[in-house]
Write a protein that holds these residues in place. Structure first.
Motif, PDB file in Angstrom:
ATOM      1  N   HIS A 201       4.736 -11.647  -7.194  1.00  0.00           N
ATOM      2  CA  HIS A 201       5.146 -12.753  -6.314  1.00  0.00           C
ATOM      3  C   HIS A 201       4.592 -12.671  -4.892  1.00  0.00           C
ATOM      4  N   GLY A 202       4.277 -11.463  -4.437  1.00  0.00           N
ATOM      5  CA  GLY A 202       3.848 -11.358  -3.050  1.00  0.00           C
ATOM      6  C   GLY A 202       3.000 -10.127  -2.781  1.00  0.00           C
ATOM      7  N   LEU A 203       2.344 -10.154  -1.622  1.00  0.00           N
ATOM      8  CA  LEU A 203       1.480  -9.051  -1.199  1.00  0.00           C
ATOM      9  C   LEU A 203       1.800  -8.721   0.256  1.00  0.00           C
ATOM     10  N   ILE A 204       1.976  -7.419   0.548  1.00  0.00           N
ATOM     11  CA  ILE A 204       2.237  -6.974   1.923  1.00  0.00           C
ATOM     12  C   ILE A 204       1.174  -5.951   2.323  1.00  0.00           C
ATOM     13  N   PRO A 205       0.022  -6.409   2.837  1.00  0.00           N
ATOM     14  CA  PRO A 205      -0.983  -5.470   3.341  1.00  0.00           C
ATOM     15  C   PRO A 205      -0.580  -4.995   4.743  1.00  0.00           C
ATOM     16  N   VAL A 206      -1.079  -3.839   5.126  1.00  0.00           N
ATOM     17  CA  VAL A 206      -0.734  -3.225   6.417  1.00  0.00           C
ATOM     18  C   VAL A 206      -2.024  -2.980   7.197  1.00  0.00           C
TER      19      VAL A 206
ATOM     20  N   THR B 222       0.834  -1.193   0.000  1.00  0.00           N
ATOM     21  CA  THR B 222       0.000   0.000   0.000  1.00  0.00           C
ATOM     22  C   THR B 222       0.874   1.250   0.000  1.00  0.00           C
ATOM     23  N   PRO B 223       0.417   2.321  -0.653  1.00  0.00           N
ATOM     24  CA  PRO B 223       1.191   3.564  -0.591  1.00  0.00           C
ATOM     25  C   PRO B 223       1.048   4.273   0.760  1.00  0.00           C
ATOM     26  N   ILE B 224       0.002   3.915   1.540  1.00  0.00           N
ATOM     27  CA  ILE B 224      -0.194   4.575   2.836  1.00  0.00           C
ATOM     28  C   ILE B 224       0.333   3.650   3.929  1.00  0.00           C
ATOM     29  N   THR B 225       1.630   3.750   4.137  1.00  0.00           N
ATOM     30  CA  THR B 225       2.301   2.983   5.182  1.00  0.00           C
ATOM     31  C   THR B 225       3.640   3.628   5.464  1.00  0.00           C
TER      32      THR B 225
END
Ligand code: PLP
Length: 389
Positions: free
Chosen positions: A129-134, A81-84
């Motif tokens: 390859h991957g997802l990093i949600p916050v 996400t851009p908001i992190t």
């Protein structure tokens, strides 16, 4: 009305019990890798409902070890996400991967999983390859939905849960699912920076339910060195250990783990206080249409209390003149010069940028008194109604 002291947006709470715990650790045999590390890991794992926990030197190191354990390779593409905080994205760069972003849901400021799906559907299979949600601000991402999406498109999943220890969401079967439980994500990470729920100065934790990743993390945390007789290739003698891959020194010292254990016992009360303060803000702003808080939800861990106001800079400066130090979370990551140099541009993620133009995090921490909060509220009200007049 005014206060004799400044009011920050976040602050640690260190008790006499915390100080006693640190003093005891200082007088014990081990300053770094002693018994407090495993004890903190076990108690933290229980708190978030995960099987394994690995204590590390900070949240950024936790993210780096996760991308290493998942073998992120140069050129591999990962979505966040851009908001992190920038570290959520930077961990991909440490491994030479490419950071991609999906825009946020304007009501929650969480990554919009529909936007993630659109991104996945408009690229060839295997592109990401991957997802990093916050769990931004303490509000949990629907990790069940995130997992389904990742399974459908073959992505791994890291939950950046720095804002949400003790937080949870309801899954599709109506069960409460805790942040960082490892039920859906491959790995989850936490930070013990002083403004976070559990403060140790520097410190971090990785949680997982995957035994293979747990073993990989233990090795990577300590230079890639193993002393486990079952894992060694040779047995030269009692002193023998092996460096089996390129790891780091990302250990969390015993002294800080002792502080973490003590802080953890206060975390449930701190969480309740955060929620009570958030409810007081909610009630006050219900009658003030110019102030629009982000959406709440049961299970919200309220690391931050974010409002959106038309004149954010005005309110920020006005509060500062009153010694109230509100903060902005976050400047969109893709607008940082480093990421602009990698090709991202203003306008790429309009929801994130519109959110950034209006957002402000008001003071929220367990030690904030009702009187201090009333002063913050009166100041916001004064600015906002003065502006409307
Ligand atoms: C604090 C934070 C980090 C990094 O943690 P550190 O312990 O400061 O390295 C990463 N992600 C998010 C969302 C954070 O808030």
């Amino acid at each position: 009305m005014s206060f004799p002291h400044p009011i920050p947006y976040g602050r640690q709470q260190i008790t006499a019990a915390d100080i006693a715990a640190v003093t005891e650790a200082l007088q014990a045999d081990y300053l770094t890798q002693g018994p407090k590390v495993a004890e903190f890991e076990q108690k933290f794992a229980e708190y978030v409902g995960a099987q394994y926990a690995v204590a590390v030197s900070n949240g950024t190191a936790a993210l780096h070890l996760c991308t290493l354990a998942l073998h992120v390779q140069p050129g591999q593409r990962v979505i966040t996400t851009p908001i992190t905080f920038v570290a959520s994205a930077n961990c991909v760069r440490y491994c030479g991967g490419e950071v991609h972003f999906a825009d946020i849901d304007p009501d929650t400021a969480l990554i919009d999983l529909h936007a993630v799906r659109r991104l996945l559907e408009t690229h060839p299979a295997g592109y990401f390859h991957g997802l990093i949600p916050v769990d931004f601000g303490g509000l949990a991402v629907d990790m069940e939905a995130a997992r389904q999406l990742c399974d459908e498109f073959g992505l791994w999943l890291i939950e950046d849960s720095c804002h949400a220890p003790g937080g949870s969401f309801m899954d599709s079967a109506g069960r409460e699912q805790r942040c960082g439980s490892g039920q859906f994500a491959d790995l989850a990470i936490f930070s013990f920076h002083p403004v976070k729920h559990i403060a140790t100065g520097e410190g971090g934790m990785i949680t997982t339910n995957r035994a293979d990743l747990y073993q990989a993390l233990l090795l990577l945390r300590t230079h890639g060195i193993s002393r486990d007789p079952d894992l060694l290739e040779r047995h030269d003698g009692g002193w023998y250990m092996e460096m089996q891959e390129l790891g780091y020194n990302y250990r969390m010292p015993d002294i800080l783990c002792a502080l973490g254990i003590s802080q953890l016992t206060q975390a449930p009360a701190g969480l309740l206080r955060r929620r009570a303060l958030a409810a007081r803000y909610d009630a006050a702003f219900a009658g003030l249409p110019a102030v629009r808080p982000l959406a709440g939800a049961p299970g919200h861990a309220y690391h931050l209390y974010v409002v959106r106001v038309p004149d954010r800079k005005g309110l920020y400066d006005f509060l500062r003149s009153r010694q109230i130090f509100a903060q902005v979370h976050y400047i969109p990551v893709h607008t940082m010069p480093y990421y602009q140099n990698l090709g991202w541009k203003p306008g790429d993620f309009p929801q994130a940028e519109a959110y950034y133009a209006e957002c402000l995090s008001l003071p929220l921490f367990p030690g904030l008194t009702d009187a201090e909060q009333d002063y913050v509220l009166a100041s916001v009200r004064e600015f906002v109604t003065g502006n409307l007049a």
